[in-house]
Design an enzyme around this catalytic site. Structure first.
Site, PDB file in Angstrom:
ATOM      1  N   LYS A  91       0.827  -1.181   0.097  1.00  0.00           N
ATOM      2  CA  LYS A  91      -0.167  -0.037   0.038  1.00  0.00           C
ATOM      3  C   LYS A  91       0.989   1.151   0.017  1.00  0.00           C
ATOM      4  O   LYS A  91       1.754   1.270   1.010  1.00  0.00           O
ATOM      5  CB  LYS A  91      -1.004   0.034   1.255  1.00  0.00           C
ATOM      6  CG  LYS A  91      -1.890   1.178   1.173  1.00  0.00           C
ATOM      7  CD  LYS A  91      -3.016   1.254   2.487  1.00  0.00           C
ATOM      8  CE  LYS A  91      -3.550   2.337   2.578  1.00  0.00           C
ATOM      9  NZ  LYS A  91      -4.727   2.464   3.444  1.00  0.00           N
ATOM     10  N   ARG A  94     -11.048   9.423   1.715  1.00  0.00           N
ATOM     11  CA  ARG A  94     -11.261  10.356   3.018  1.00  0.00           C
ATOM     12  C   ARG A  94     -12.296  11.054   3.202  1.00  0.00           C
ATOM     13  O   ARG A  94     -12.611  11.471   4.266  1.00  0.00           O
ATOM     14  CB  ARG A  94      -9.835  10.795   3.120  1.00  0.00           C
ATOM     15  CG  ARG A  94      -8.465   9.865   3.388  1.00  0.00           C
ATOM     16  CD  ARG A  94      -7.177  10.739   3.333  1.00  0.00           C
ATOM     17  NE  ARG A  94      -6.108   9.552   3.192  1.00  0.00           N
ATOM     18  CZ  ARG A  94      -4.748   9.930   2.795  1.00  0.00           C
ATOM     19  NH1 ARG A  94      -4.480  11.371   2.917  1.00  0.00           N
ATOM     20  NH2 ARG A  94      -3.990   9.018   2.744  1.00  0.00           N
ATOM     21  N   LYS A 100       0.677  10.318   5.461  1.00  0.00           N
ATOM     22  CA  LYS A 100       0.829   9.043   5.917  1.00  0.00           C
ATOM     23  C   LYS A 100       2.277   8.466   5.613  1.00  0.00           C
ATOM     24  O   LYS A 100       2.271   7.262   5.320  1.00  0.00           O
ATOM     25  CB  LYS A 100      -0.430   8.299   5.494  1.00  0.00           C
ATOM     26  CG  LYS A 100      -1.719   8.692   6.072  1.00  0.00           C
ATOM     27  CD  LYS A 100      -2.919   7.351   5.723  1.00  0.00           C
ATOM     28  CE  LYS A 100      -4.088   8.126   6.277  1.00  0.00           C
ATOM     29  NZ  LYS A 100      -5.365   7.242   6.266  1.00  0.00           N
ATOM     30  N   LYS A 154      -1.987  -1.485  -3.681  1.00  0.00           N
ATOM     31  CA  LYS A 154      -3.140  -0.406  -3.740  1.00  0.00           C
ATOM     32  C   LYS A 154      -2.336   0.746  -3.969  1.00  0.00           C
ATOM     33  O   LYS A 154      -1.217   0.956  -3.073  1.00  0.00           O
ATOM     34  CB  LYS A 154      -3.744  -0.298  -2.361  1.00  0.00           C
ATOM     35  CG  LYS A 154      -4.821   0.591  -1.944  1.00  0.00           C
ATOM     36  CD  LYS A 154      -5.431   0.394  -0.731  1.00  0.00           C
ATOM     37  CE  LYS A 154      -6.067   1.888  -0.384  1.00  0.00           C
ATOM     38  NZ  LYS A 154      -6.355   2.107   0.905  1.00  0.00           N
ATOM     39  N   SER A 178     -10.256   5.025  -4.720  1.00  0.00           N
ATOM     40  CA  SER A 178     -11.335   6.307  -4.783  1.00  0.00           C
ATOM     41  C   SER A 178     -10.957   7.257  -6.036  1.00  0.00           C
ATOM     42  O   SER A 178     -11.788   7.597  -6.769  1.00  0.00           O
ATOM     43  CB  SER A 178     -11.601   6.874  -3.457  1.00  0.00           C
ATOM     44  OG  SER A 178     -10.437   7.421  -3.027  1.00  0.00           O
ATOM     45  N   TYR A 206     -15.169   0.458  -6.889  1.00  0.00           N
ATOM     46  CA  TYR A 206     -16.408   1.274  -6.939  1.00  0.00           C
ATOM     47  C   TYR A 206     -17.249   0.792  -7.959  1.00  0.00           C
ATOM     48  O   TYR A 206     -18.497   0.989  -7.786  1.00  0.00           O
ATOM     49  CB  TYR A 206     -16.314   2.694  -6.435  1.00  0.00           C
ATOM     50  CG  TYR A 206     -15.395   2.789  -5.213  1.00  0.00           C
ATOM     51  CD1 TYR A 206     -15.831   2.823  -3.902  1.00  0.00           C
ATOM     52  CD2 TYR A 206     -13.983   3.093  -5.219  1.00  0.00           C
ATOM     53  CE1 TYR A 206     -15.042   2.811  -2.722  1.00  0.00           C
ATOM     54  CE2 TYR A 206     -13.101   3.309  -4.050  1.00  0.00           C
ATOM     55  CZ  TYR A 206     -13.822   2.914  -2.993  1.00  0.00           C
ATOM     56  OH  TYR A 206     -12.965   3.132  -1.809  1.00  0.00           O
TER      57      TYR A 206
END
Ligand code: PBG
Length: 330
Positions: A200, A210, A223, A254, A280, A319
């Site tokens: 990731k 988020r 992050k 990811k 996303s 999605y």
């Protein structure tokens, strides 16, 4: 590979008709390859649009069940739950994350009662519960590893207890897969699978997610101290090797589309079940173009999902899953 010189070899011969093209098609895409990530929220009869994810809604549990049933009837084998936690339940100590009756755990129980054959996957990370939007505890401005792992184990056990089939640690703390696997073995949950977010990356493609879980405004800093530097392929492979050695059953790359090289490398190197998350920002980017009339939604959706199969993935979190399953059926 050997190929006769032109004109003996004419690649267009096998592209001439649809039947020929389909006969020599190398990869297939089916609803069975899809995991549907779903945002859930408290309340009744709620279907709350997320502006940065056109067509995606936060669903209350009464809305989740019929949506999940439809997805399952179209052949989608698993859904993955992401909670929009009530803003006043977000604390620095994140105890809501392992509350047996938190939103996610209530959703798991409701789904498993109504649709026992639909696999339920969860997310393990503190960000939907954390006052400062990070995946781990923040102490003096640092994201602390080992205390976070203890909390993640409690969180994962509560999800397993609620009936989750697949746990998805997305936090990128060191040692969490091993700790979780040991705890699951020691409890009644030794057959619960772990799909590790192993590779990731610290990506800007997570922005709309988020927004969806209500963490955007809270996140202090970034992050980068726990997610992988997007420049690093070798490090990503090391993380996959480590997570498999600690007891992950499946691994994930990811984001997806900008990291297909990593998908292929992971599949070739480890030959284990490999998934990608079309995140996303990837969905948002395609949908923005669709909404402008610049791309064809069905075509771009199926082409982008097929790319993951070609790159060696066994499946994709997307999605687009419900629409893609519908399109593949039709
Ligand atoms: C958080 C988590 C993130 C996603 C899944 N789990 C975001 C992040 O790491 O900030 C992103 C998924 C997406 O963008 O669709 N633990």
């Amino acid at each position: 590979m050997s190929l006769a010189p032109f004109p003996a070899a004419r690649m267009r011969r096998l592209r001439r008709t649809r039947a020929l093209r389909e006969m020599v098609q190398e990869q297939g895409l089916s609803a069975r390859d899809l995991i549907w990530p779903v945002f859930i929220r408290d309340g009744q009869n709620m279907k709350e649009p997320i502006p940065s994810l056109p067509g995606v809604n936060r669903l209350s549990l009464d809305q989740l069940l019929p949506a999940a049933e439809k997805a399952f009837s179209h052949g989608i084998p698993a859904i993955c739950l992401f909670p929009y936690t009530d803003q006043n339940l977000r604390t620095e100590t994140c105890e809501e994350a392992w509350n047996p009756d938190n939103l996610t755990n209530r959703a798991i129980r409701a789904l498993k009662a109504a649709l026992p054959d639909l696999m339920v996957m969860t997310d393990i990370a503190l960000d939907p519960y954390n006052a400062n939007g990070h995946d781990g505890f923040v102490v003096n401005g640092e994201i602390v590893n080992d205390a976070t792992v203890e909390a993640l184990v409690k969180m994962g056990l509560a999800q397993a207890e609620a009936g989750a089939d697949i746990l998805g640690p997305s936090d990128m703390m060191d040692g969490r897969i091993g700790a979780l696997r040991v705890a699951l073995e020691a409890s009644e949950h030794r057959d619960v699978a772990i799909l590790s977010y192993a590779a990731k990356f610290a990506s800007a493609f997570y922005g709309p997610f988020r927004d969806a879980v209500g963490a955007s405004g809270r996140l202090v800093g970034d992050k980068a101290t726990y997610q992988i530097n997007p420049a690093n392929r070798e490090e990503a492979l090391a993380c996959v090797a480590r997570d498999l050695a600690e007891g992950a059953d499946m691994v994930m790359v990811k984001p997806g589309m900008p990291y297909l090289d990593i998908c292929r490398a992971v599949k070739d190197e480890f030959r284990r079940p490999t998934f990608a998350y079309q995140v996303s920002g990837e969905y948002a980017m395609l949908m923005a173009a669709v909404q402008n009339g610049w791309l064809d939604q069905d075509k771009i959706m199926l082409e982008s999902l097929m790319a993951f199969k070609r790159a060696g993935c066994d499946g994709v979190l997307s999605y687009f899953a419900p629409q893609a399953a519908g399109a593949l059926k039709g």
